[in-house]
Design a protein around this motif. Structure first.
Motif, PDB file in Angstrom:
ATOM      1  N   ILE A  40     -86.448  13.192 -50.205  1.00  0.00           N
ATOM      2  CA  ILE A  40     -85.539  12.621 -51.245  1.00  0.00           C
ATOM      3  C   ILE A  40     -85.836  12.450 -52.657  1.00  0.00           C
ATOM      4  N   ILE A  44     -84.688  14.598 -56.141  1.00  0.00           N
ATOM      5  CA  ILE A  44     -84.168  14.043 -57.388  1.00  0.00           C
ATOM      6  C   ILE A  44     -85.078  14.198 -58.465  1.00  0.00           C
ATOM      7  N   LEU A 287     -83.007  18.475 -52.507  1.00  0.00           N
ATOM      8  CA  LEU A 287     -82.165  17.104 -52.048  1.00  0.00           C
ATOM      9  C   LEU A 287     -81.748  17.289 -50.440  1.00  0.00           C
ATOM     10  N   GLY A 291     -82.162  15.051 -47.148  1.00  0.00           N
ATOM     11  CA  GLY A 291     -81.204  14.655 -46.700  1.00  0.00           C
ATOM     12  C   GLY A 291     -81.249  14.896 -45.120  1.00  0.00           C
ATOM     13  N   SER A 334     -82.631   6.251 -48.348  1.00  0.00           N
ATOM     14  CA  SER A 334     -82.307   7.366 -49.378  1.00  0.00           C
ATOM     15  C   SER A 334     -82.665   6.575 -50.722  1.00  0.00           C
ATOM     16  N   GLY A 338     -84.621   7.807 -54.025  1.00  0.00           N
ATOM     17  CA  GLY A 338     -83.887   7.983 -55.270  1.00  0.00           C
ATOM     18  C   GLY A 338     -84.509   7.212 -56.289  1.00  0.00           C
ATOM     19  N   THR A 374     -78.418  10.262 -54.203  1.00  0.00           N
ATOM     20  CA  THR A 374     -78.935  10.024 -52.916  1.00  0.00           C
ATOM     21  C   THR A 374     -78.116   9.010 -51.947  1.00  0.00           C
ATOM     22  N   GLY A 378     -77.609   9.814 -48.176  1.00  0.00           N
ATOM     23  CA  GLY A 378     -77.961   8.588 -47.441  1.00  0.00           C
ATOM     24  C   GLY A 378     -76.820   8.401 -46.573  1.00  0.00           C
TER      25      GLY A 378
END
Length: 401
Positions: A40, A44, A287, A291, A334, A338, A374, A378
């Motif tokens: 993650i 980001i 990203l 996930g 997450s 993030g 994020t 999540g």
């Protein structure tokens, strides 16, 4: 509460219980948690860095435009309609343009039929792509340029074999300081100055500039300007532009071309957006991969904690509470990634901007949007594992433990 010496979890889970359980679940799998959060964070960080670097570059371009101004126009000869060859501007064109109401500065250059070399021993074919041009004394002020070293052409040296080199020209010739000499058309010229960068006149950066009189006397320059640079008052730019062609060449105004070099910088700033979208797409892919990692971690967590889930269900925990527990864990995982990604992306932008002499710009909307993304990832990544955990049969889950 205890039974047979074993501590039991309350049958009704509170929000605090859910948070504590989530934290415990995450602490139990440190390496898997770190790897999932890292996925993650990379996604980001990529997106924040792309937006930040693009915004910093645009801010630098806008600063350059503000500094250099958008009130400079360049007059060049067009094409002769009869012969099809390049036309000529009149010798007096710079003086005539200077008389237009609203014009503040006028500078000119004229191409000289000569080549420049480091010395007389340099092969004639090694011109390094450089040009020799006559330059008016007012050119530097009109361009709002600066000297990297040495001095500009003036009344004292513009009639002698003195030359000012653009920064690119100096680099290609290996000239590092004023006082050195270069070879032009069978004669040595002394370098009296080296120009700094000129964003609005890139062609000057690869030129050797000689005084107007010296070019005529020593190199056979015909006196016709090939580019005239004009600065006008900000509120007079359009009025001056409308009159330039007729003033520069009254006999053939259609053979005169007028352009605004600041438009190129503005277009460059606008083009940053297209490249940014491409890189944002790559960040989005990273990203998405992060996930998937979160979802995988949560699914494995459900399998490993079936006994815990069965125990809580048998003590009265509802399916909604079980779902909330696992979605909360997914959001925590997450969210950590993030926050780390936003920090990493901001730091990467700062390093890039600092080393490139740019202002550091990271739009707050990008940081907020990245963190929200994020949380969305999540939530989505935790839904299936949460639903799967909630559907486990208490009896089967207890036996599986």
């Amino acid at each position: 509460m205890s039974r047979n010496g074993r501590n039991l979890v309350p049958a009704r889970l509170t929000a605090r219980d859910v948070a504590q359980v989530g934290s415990a679940g995450l602490r139990g799998r440190p390496m898997r948690v770190v790897l999932s959060a890292l996925g993650i964070a990379i996604g980001i960080a990529t997106m924040i860095a792309v937006v930040g670097i693009s915004s910093s570059s645009k801010a630098k371009l806008m600063q350059d435009l503000d500094k250099l101004g958008t009130n400079m126009l360049v007059i060049t000869p067009g094409q002769d309609m009869l012969s099809g060859k390049s036309a000529q501007l009149p010798e007096k064109a710079p003086q005539m343009i200077g008389q237009i109401d609203g014009v503040e500065d006028v500078g000119a250059v004229g191409t000289v039929d000569a080549n420049i070399y480091r010395s007389e021993h340099t092969p004639a074919t090694q011109t390094s792509g450089l040009s020799v041009q006559a330059a008016s004394e007012s050119l530097l002020e009109t361009l709002r340029g600066s000297m990297a070293s040495g001095r500009w052409l003036n009344a004292a040296n513009s009639t002698y074999p003195a030359v000012v080199l653009g920064d690119h020209a100096a680099s290609r010739l290996g000239v590092t300081a004023p006082g050195q000499q270069v070879y032009i058309d069978g004669r040595y010229f002394t370098v009296v100055g080296i120009l700094g960068p000129l964003p609005l006149a890139e062609e000057i950066r690869t030129s050797a500039l000689i005084g107007w009189d010296a070019a005529q006397k020593l190199l056979g320059f015909d006196g016709h300007p090939t580019s005239i640079y004009e600065r006008s008052a900000d509120d007079k730019v359009e009025d001056v532009r409308d009159r330039l062609q007729r003033t520069a060449n009254p006999q053939a105004p259609h053979e005169v071309t007028v352009s605004n070099p600041s438009d190129a910088l503005a277009a460059k700033a606008a083009s940053e957006g297209a490249f940014t979208k491409l890189l944002l797409g790559l960040g989005g892919v990273a990203l998405l991969v992060g996930g998937v990692g979160v979802a995988n971690t949560m699914i494995i967590s459900v399998l490993e904690r079936r006994h815990e889930i069965g125990l809580r269900r048998s003590l009265g925990a509802t399916r909604g509470q079980i779902r909330l527990q696992f979605v909360t864990e997914s959001l925590m995982l997450s969210g950590l990634g993030g926050i780390a990604g936003v920090l990493l992306g901001s730091v990467a932008t700062w390093v890039y901007a600092t080393t490139g002499g740019m202002p550091w710009v990271v739009p707050p909307t990008a940081m907020a949007g990245g963190f929200v993304a994020t949380l969305a990832i999540g939530t989505v990544a935790g839904l299936y594992p949460a639903v799967r955990a909630a559907r486990l049969s208490p009896t089967l889950a207890l036996h599986a433990g």
